[in-house]
Design an enzyme around this catalytic site. Structure first.
Site, PDB file in Angstrom:
ATOM      1  N   GLU A  86       0.813  -1.216   0.000  1.00  0.00           N
ATOM      2  CA  GLU A  86       0.000   0.000   0.000  1.00  0.00           C
ATOM      3  C   GLU A  86       0.850   1.270   0.000  1.00  0.00           C
ATOM      4  OE1 GLU A  86      -3.113   0.419  -0.408  1.00  0.00           O
ATOM      5  OE2 GLU A  86      -3.919  -1.610  -0.166  1.00  0.00           O
ATOM      6  N   THR A  87       1.812   1.362   0.896  1.00  0.00           N
ATOM      7  CA  THR A  87       2.514   2.641   1.084  1.00  0.00           C
ATOM      8  C   THR A  87       4.020   2.500   1.295  1.00  0.00           C
ATOM      9  OG1 THR A  87       2.087   2.592   3.476  1.00  0.00           O
ATOM     10  CG2 THR A  87       0.476   3.736   2.089  1.00  0.00           C
TER      11      THR A  87
END
Length: 341
Positions: A127-128
């Protein structure tokens, strides 16, 4: 409730206009529907509604976000290409370091929710980049553009825009401040506003939910995989996929890459996909077809694969989470095959 970092509270003062177009969403035909919903269903008073109008008037139309959403890599790349974007020795090494740095919090999340540390860390990685990149698009702009102008997913994004204003009202957040993804997802865990309201947790017990911190992101991801859809909750001590010992399934015999199990281990064996490892015959399952640059390959998906798909309903996304978790698991000394063959 969520407490955005100070840097987000001042972001609106310096928000750029590159690539934006004038819109004045406060005058959009559906703006009144939004305001009526906030008033009748969420109790917004006149002052709060005026603040929403002001925010809508300030929102910028960013049509390029719609193209990003419609052409996301998990929709348009081969598995080989998508895998190369997310799985590497460097990503595994960073995941191992994150796991060790946050071992106590991850152990507490696993004990409370039953979701393994490697899976939580892998989701944060995909995701990040383990919290290193949470998005540069102002969430207000993303959700107004997608919620008012998306050609096919307006209802979804409109509901998220509504949830965003409710979240801002509940938490005292400036709706013009936070930045996130092109779809309006926020924080290390990249939750949409409705999921922040429903599933995010104050895992560091400081009195507020802040998904821009490791502890709250870890606890919230673990809870998500259990409570978002209890019927598809993560199952402790089970793998995500199995390799077929043989594969002789006709293309018209069953749908490949389902979003939920559409068969069982026994039925797949009868169709010609017998697993290399034993599993209960009645175990729900499905077949995955992966488009590689050198051809196709196939796997048997188990319930935990579909649990990860509740986070992002794309086959390649769940595959990337599984392979990254498997790599982290092996690098920390676990035997192979905990999550993926």
């Amino acid at each position: 409730m969520m407490r955005p970092p100070v840097r987000l509270l001042i972001a609106a003062l310096v928000a750029g206009t590159c690539g934006s177009a004038a819109a004045n969403y406060a005058e959009h035909p559906r703006a009144q529907v939004l305001l009526d919903t906030l008033r009748t269903e969420h109790g917004f008073d006149a002052e709060a509604l005026d603040a929403v109008r002001d925010s809508l008037a300030e929102a910028k139309r960013l049509p390029e976000l719609i193209e990003q959403e419609r052409n996301a890599p998990e929709r348009t790349r081969t598995w080989t290409e998508y895998r190369a974007m997310h799985i590497s020795d460097a990503m595994i090494d960073k995941g191992v370091r994150f796991l060790r740095d946050h071992a106590e919090t991850l152990a507490r999340a696993e004990a409370q929710y039953g979701v393994p540390a490697e899976i939580i860390v892998a989701i944060l990685g995909i995701e990040t980049r383990y919290g290193g990149y949470t998005g540069r698009t102002r969430v207000l702009d993303a959700l107004t553009t997608q919620g008012f102008d998306h050609p096919s997913r307006t209802p979804f994004f409109f509901s998220e825009l509504t949830a965003f204003f409710v979240l801002a009202q509940e938490s005292g957040m400036d709706p013009t401040a936070p930045k996130g993804s092109y779809a309006g997802a926020m924080g290390w865990a990249q939750f949409m506003p409705s999921n922040i309201r429903r599933l995010a947790v104050d895992f560091d017990n400081d009195g507020s939910v802040d998904l821009w911190t490791a502890d709250d992101a870890i606890g919230s991801i673990a809870r998500y995989l259990i409570d978002y859809d209890p019927a598809s909750a993560w199952r402790p001590d089970e793998a995500m996929t199995l390799a077929p010992r043989r594969f002789e399934v006709r293309a018209d015999a069953i749908s490949f890459n389902p979003k939920r199990p559409n068969s069982t281990i026994a039925e797949l064996a009868r169709l010609g996909a017998e697993a290399t490892r034993s599993a209960p015959p009645e175990q729900p399952a499905g077949l995955l077809e992966l488009q590689r640059n050198e051809g196709r390959s196939f796997l048997i998906a188990l319930p935990n694969f579909f649990a990860v798909m509740r986070y992002n309903p794309r086959t390649y996304y769940a595959m990337a989470v599984g392979e990254l978790a498997e790599g982290i698991s092996r690098a920390t000394g676990h035997p192979p095959g905990r999550y993926m063959p």
